[in-house]
Scaffold this motif. Sequence first.
Motif, PDB file in Angstrom:
ATOM      1  N   ILE A   1       0.832  -1.202   0.000  1.00  0.00           N
ATOM      2  CA  ILE A   1       0.000   0.000   0.000  1.00  0.00           C
ATOM      3  C   ILE A   1       0.870   1.257   0.000  1.00  0.00           C
ATOM      4  N   LYS A   2       1.967   1.230   0.762  1.00  0.00           N
ATOM      5  CA  LYS A   2       2.878   2.378   0.781  1.00  0.00           C
ATOM      6  C   LYS A   2       3.472   2.610  -0.613  1.00  0.00           C
ATOM      7  N   PHE A   3       3.867   1.529  -1.275  1.00  0.00           N
ATOM      8  CA  PHE A   3       4.454   1.647  -2.607  1.00  0.00           C
ATOM      9  C   PHE A   3       3.425   2.170  -3.611  1.00  0.00           C
ATOM     10  N   ALA A   4       2.200   1.661  -3.538  1.00  0.00           N
ATOM     11  CA  ALA A   4       1.137   2.129  -4.430  1.00  0.00           C
ATOM     12  C   ALA A   4       0.850   3.609  -4.190  1.00  0.00           C
ATOM     13  N   HIS A   5       0.903   4.038  -2.932  1.00  0.00           N
ATOM     14  CA  HIS A   5       0.665   5.443  -2.614  1.00  0.00           C
ATOM     15  C   HIS A   5       1.766   6.326  -3.205  1.00  0.00           C
ATOM     16  N   ARG A   6       3.035   5.839  -3.138  1.00  0.00           N
ATOM     17  CA  ARG A   6       4.148   6.601  -3.707  1.00  0.00           C
ATOM     18  C   ARG A   6       3.985   6.757  -5.221  1.00  0.00           C
TER      19      ARG A   6
ATOM     20  N   ALA B   1       0.980   9.167  -5.958  1.00  0.00           N
ATOM     21  CA  ALA B   1       1.196  10.543  -5.512  1.00  0.00           C
ATOM     22  C   ALA B   1       1.845  11.380  -6.608  1.00  0.00           C
ATOM     23  N   SER B   2       2.558  10.734  -7.525  1.00  0.00           N
ATOM     24  CA  SER B   2       3.233  11.490  -8.588  1.00  0.00           C
ATOM     25  C   SER B   2       2.316  11.761  -9.776  1.00  0.00           C
ATOM     26  N   ASN B   3       1.079  11.290  -9.750  1.00  0.00           N
ATOM     27  CA  ASN B   3       0.115  11.433 -10.843  1.00  0.00           C
ATOM     28  C   ASN B   3       0.649  10.843 -12.154  1.00  0.00           C
ATOM     29  N   ALA B   4       1.595   9.924 -12.055  1.00  0.00           N
ATOM     30  CA  ALA B   4       2.185   9.336 -13.258  1.00  0.00           C
ATOM     31  C   ALA B   4       1.304   8.237 -13.839  1.00  0.00           C
ATOM     32  N   VAL B   5       0.424   7.708 -13.044  1.00  0.00           N
ATOM     33  CA  VAL B   5      -0.407   6.606 -13.525  1.00  0.00           C
ATOM     34  C   VAL B   5      -1.883   6.973 -13.544  1.00  0.00           C
ATOM     35  N   ALA B   6      -2.179   8.229 -13.385  1.00  0.00           N
ATOM     36  CA  ALA B   6      -3.577   8.644 -13.344  1.00  0.00           C
ATOM     37  C   ALA B   6      -3.780   9.821 -14.288  1.00  0.00           C
ATOM     38  N   SER B   7      -5.004  10.024 -14.673  1.00  0.00           N
ATOM     39  CA  SER B   7      -5.326  11.170 -15.520  1.00  0.00           C
ATOM     40  C   SER B   7      -5.333  12.429 -14.651  1.00  0.00           C
TER      41      SER B   7
END
Length: 161
Positions: free
Chosen positions: A87-92, A95-101
Amino acid sequence: MKLIELVTHKDKEIKETLKLAAEQAEIQKTIDELKCAVDKRDADIKNLQKNLKEAETILATAIYQAKQKLTAINQASSRKISSEELIKFAHRISASNAVASPPTWAPGDQRRPYPTDVEMRHGILGKLSDLPNNNPILQSQGSYGEPMSSNRAQSTGKCNL
């Protein structure tokens, strides 16, 4: 009289020969039918061999992939990661918006949540192709007329990952 007996005797021989020829013709007909049946069966066997070879190839590929998956499963089982760390890794990552629109984008929006080809060409990578030939970066990589080596990406405006 002797001539009539000879003619009669020859007539009997000819009739026997004709009877034998008819029997041999029947046998030859049977042989031809059997050869035709054998040829048909040979074609069926060749077709079956081809299908079996294809099935063997497919099964061999499936077995190879299954072994790879089993190896991956065993490897994953031996290196268990705690859910908290995951979960911590997924949050990191998120958080960078690299995998989201972008936050302003919603489904049905006409704008794309990723850059288009035109936008990529107007970006930094796209502008590298507009630089003059006396640029020191381009001189170290070769001129436009020279082919680039295989370990360098060509500037086509598309991302080569």
